[in-house]
Design an enzyme around this catalytic site. Structure first.
Site, PDB file in Angstrom:
ATOM      1  CB  THR A  39       8.060   4.060  -2.191  1.00 56.00           C
ATOM      2  OG1 THR A  39       8.836   3.198  -1.359  1.00 56.00           O
ATOM      3  CG2 THR A  39       6.716   3.407  -2.493  1.00 56.00           C
ATOM      4  CE  LYS A  50      10.908  -4.761  -0.678  1.00 53.89           C
ATOM      5  NZ  LYS A  50      10.004  -5.133  -1.784  1.00 53.89           N
ATOM      6  CD  GLU A  66       8.129  -5.831  -4.572  1.00 51.36           C
ATOM      7  OE1 GLU A  66       7.514  -5.189  -3.692  1.00 51.36           O
ATOM      8  OE2 GLU A  66       8.756  -6.884  -4.334  1.00 51.36           O
ATOM      9  CG  ASP A  69       8.004  -1.920  -2.467  1.00 52.27           C
ATOM     10  OD1 ASP A  69       8.789  -1.086  -2.002  1.00 52.27           O
ATOM     11  OD2 ASP A  69       7.906  -3.086  -2.052  1.00 52.27           O
ATOM     12  CD  GLU A 115       5.964 -12.598  -8.437  1.00 51.08           C
ATOM     13  OE1 GLU A 115       4.989 -13.308  -8.719  1.00 51.08           O
ATOM     14  OE2 GLU A 115       5.842 -11.458  -7.942  1.00 51.08           O
ATOM     15  CD  GLN A 171      13.678  -8.136  -0.994  1.00 49.57           C
ATOM     16  OE1 GLN A 171      13.673  -7.657  -2.128  1.00 49.57           O
ATOM     17  NE2 GLN A 171      12.595  -8.605  -0.419  1.00 49.57           N
ATOM     18  CG  HIS A 230       4.840 -11.143  -4.700  1.00 49.20           C
ATOM     19  ND1 HIS A 230       5.830 -10.884  -5.626  1.00 49.20           N
ATOM     20  CD2 HIS A 230       5.275 -10.598  -3.535  1.00 49.20           C
ATOM     21  CE1 HIS A 230       6.810 -10.206  -5.041  1.00 49.20           C
ATOM     22  NE2 HIS A 230       6.505 -10.020  -3.769  1.00 49.20           N
ATOM     23  NE  ARG A 248      12.776  -7.932  -6.449  1.00 44.50           N
ATOM     24  CZ  ARG A 248      11.642  -7.802  -5.773  1.00 44.50           C
ATOM     25  NH1 ARG A 248      11.620  -7.912  -4.452  1.00 44.50           N
ATOM     26  NH2 ARG A 248      10.525  -7.524  -6.409  1.00 44.50           N
ATOM     27  CG  ASP A 263       4.867  -2.432   0.631  1.00 45.23           C
ATOM     28  OD1 ASP A 263       3.711  -2.426   0.165  1.00 45.23           O
ATOM     29  OD2 ASP A 263       5.863  -2.679  -0.054  1.00 45.23           O
ATOM     30  CD  GLU A 305       3.701  -3.040  -3.186  1.00 43.78           C
ATOM     31  OE1 GLU A 305       3.054  -2.439  -2.298  1.00 43.78           O
ATOM     32  OE2 GLU A 305       4.798  -3.583  -2.989  1.00 43.78           O
TER      33      GLU A 305
END
Lengths: 444, 444
Positions: free
Chosen positions: A273, A269, A215, A249, A389, A256, A150, A253, A143, A217
């Site tokens: 997925t 993560k 996320e 993904d 974000e 993380q 981003h 948070r 990934d 992607e």
């Protein structure tokens, strides 16, 4: 622009499958005859064997049935058998000319006026009646972090003093992802538990994630691979990509923030997925090839990460959208609400650069390997492609039409990704959807 | 101490395979009858099908031949068929009692005085005559950072001001590793190229790695897995580990320094990981179980990462050694030279904690998954288990008996890992070897 357009891309082609055709110039389906994405399916609710098919309008064409009916020319039967299998790795491993020959033959079968129309029609199942498996036996997942928008937005939250690190403009930063938890659209995600530590807390705790995020992607599925020790030249890199799908993904948070130094994200993560079931081939996306350029003043890529054709056809104009539907919206019959809309063309690193970089140390790619682009955010507020974000780490929640607010995802929320290519003079190519609902954490 | 010793562990057991027995109390082989590690082999230089076997003394017992000869009791034939397959995933997936029953039956066949000795002897091949494949179809690889001595030594080089980060003592830091480039002992490694940037250089360059390093690790092969979304309780974690092997986590230190922030190491590791062919089962290591404790004053692990039995049997007393032989030594007939000697018992995180942590967010483990311990350095100078630590980043090269010096590895160098368990009153259990030679970078 050096394009590889053939008759399968002709915008005037129409299919005898009516739902595949535009109505008054407006696409009625993600899957016109110019698309022909590959996937793996079976009749929903049965224990039938998984098998490969191609989407057309509201239908999936059952390739095993097409083969059994002898509807394909002998020269593409081998490729069709691989496209009819329960995993598409062998199809992906074929040299590009053989895959393109199959695409042309399938287009011939489905085009308006095809002689075998009636026999082919018997090989179609309604998409509404099938369920999907992963399109390939994915052996490796990388990934990336291709969007500098981003990287800037997220970097500012994780490292206010130092959002974009010096390596970012020189190499496509990425990490290796977990394979065992990749699931196809429709499989729910269970909210993970994990170690969380607030900055002012003396010690961490093990509890349900409070900052669950998606996320947006693009996923690339590798076609032919390379031998260990032999990098792929960037001039040949695109030929090693079979096709693309939508990729969510999932990210915790709060897990993380605490775990990611110094070896990168792992448990934040690895719990899931999600990818969409249909793989849109790079062949189908050929009309949407577009130039790729660095912002003025940024360093030129090193020679092994650049080739001349990239400035003309290094990117693909794909739009990606995320929709959210809370359980209250679902119960009230309210449609999913658009929360982000971004473009693959805003990525700082191109697909061919990811392939060339990944193999630049000799790493071998295998057919069916999955490579994620990274969160595809753009410069505008609506193009922020994850909640971290979009809400500045939860500080500025989004407000939905029914008044509900979200800083991060709540149990019962459904997120729904869509993607498409569209422009004047070409037929709209859609990606289908990637839909996942958040389940509460499992109780022990 | 709560041990699960049975007659297969009896130190007085001897085999009719003479090379398996100690001579005057000294082990003559890594593979006594108390070991019985599983691997996959075929006659070297042939195109025979790969198949599973068990090592005994200087031989491998061909389990397909043993089955064909009807030498095993019916109740273990299913397990033996899985142990005779070309990949051992199905064996690994068996519940522990079935694997233990097979172990007991194999021990009965090989013990001194066994009735079927002559027919069993026909199923043995000399180890010197076989070659190996990977023992399992490895679907997922996670690599940890379990040794705090390694974390301190390496952290001081990468981040002088901040060697061990605050999360280190709370969770086993790790990353997901590349699967496609895992290779068995005997496969050479090609020196990778990559982006390198000296701290004082204005821009990076793409060139051959100059700081190629090994890392001495233990590899754990997962047995039964878990369902996605359902963590493994630490009290059951050890039962999910099938066995262990030697693991060399090849590392390109100069690629790593430039790429690793913020998402962790990727290309600095993905070009190759080497493992030994023989998987020593946790059952065989039972006599070497030992207590696991945190240094005084360090935080107690959170409840999901601790259970009572760990203080009695949470670790295993395994020693790991690395030997180096340069091409000049090889040409002069000089034996590989011992360059590091360390113990798994110096790890800060135990095997069960890695399993419990990895699944604590719901991640699913699959049979045959590989988990690396991380570089197993200890506190003494000779226990620094990679050259980066041993030579302080190349600044203090090691000197070999012939006067050659090494800061990092040179082309033509062979590294050779060994591992064993040994103590009074128990039979020495060896791991065989993991041997790799460094080839020069490929020329384009």
């Amino acid at each position: 622009m050096q394009q590889r357009l053939d008759k399968t891309h002709d915008a005037h082609l129409r299919s005898w499958v009516e739902s595949a055709n535009p109505v008054a110039g407006v696409a009625a389906s993600d899957f016109p005859i110019q698309n022909l994405p590959h996937g793996v399916f079976r009749r929903a609710g049965t224990q039938e064997a998984w098998r490969g098919g191609v989407a057309i309008g509201d239908y999936v064409m059952d390739l095993a049935a097409v083969l059994a009916a002898g509807l394909l020319p002998a020269m593409v039967e081998d490729a069709a058998r691989k496209a009819a299998a329960a995993t598409l790795n062998d199809l992906m491993a074929l040299p590009a000319p053989q895959r393109r020959a199959l695409r042309a033959a399938l287009s011939d079968l489905l085009v308006e006026g095809a002689v075998q129309r009636e026999r082919t029609a018997r090989c179609l199942l309604l998409l509404a009646d099938v369920e999907h498996a992963l399109p390939a036996r994915i052996e490796n997942f990388s990934d990336y972090y291709s969007s500098i928008h981003h990287a800037i937005n997220v970097g500012a939250l994780f490292r206010p003093d130092n959002p974009v690190l010096p390596n970012y403009r020189w190499l496509p930063v990425g990490y290796t992802g977990r394979v065992s938890s990749i699931r196809v659209s429709g499989v729910d995600v269970t909210r993970p538990k994990g170690q969380l530590k607030a900055p002012d807390a003396p010690t961490p705790t093990y509890e349900p994630c409070k900052r669950l995020d998606y996320e947006v992607e693009l996923g690339m599925l590798i076609g032919t691979g390379n031998a260990l020790g032999t990098p792929i030249d960037i001039r040949e890199a695109d030929e090693h990509v079979f096709g693309v799908c939508l990729l969510n993904d999932w990210s915790a948070r709060d897990i993380q923030t605490w775990e990611y130094q110094p070896l990168g994200p792992m448990l934040s993560k690895s719990f899931m997925t999600s990818i969409s079931p249909w793989v849109v081939t790079l062949d189908a996306l050929e009309p949407y090839r577009t130039g790729f350029a660095r912002p003025d003043g940024d360093p030129a890529p090193l020679p092994h990460l650049w080739c001349e054709t990239m400035s003309e056809r290094g990117s693909i104009d794909i739009r990606l959208q995320m929709y959210l539907q809370t359980s209250r919206m679902r119960e009230a019959g309210e449609a999913p609400h658009l929360i982000s809309d971004s473009r693959f063309t805003d990525a700082y690193w191109a697909m061919a650069q990811l392939v060339a970089h990944q193999t630049s140390n000799g790493t071998n790619l295998c057919p069916g390997d999955l490579m994620g682009s990274g969160t595809l955010s753009g410069p505008e507020p609506l193009s922020r492609a994850c909640l971290l974000e979009m809400t500045q780490g939860g500080k500025n929640p989004i407000t939905l039409p029914n008044g509900e607010q979200r800083g991060f995802l709540a149990d019962g929320d459904t997120v729904l990704m869509r993607g498409y290519c569209q422009k004047e003079g070409a037929v709209r190519i859609g990606f289908g959807e990637c839909r996942t609902t958040v389940l509460p954490v499992m109780q022990p």
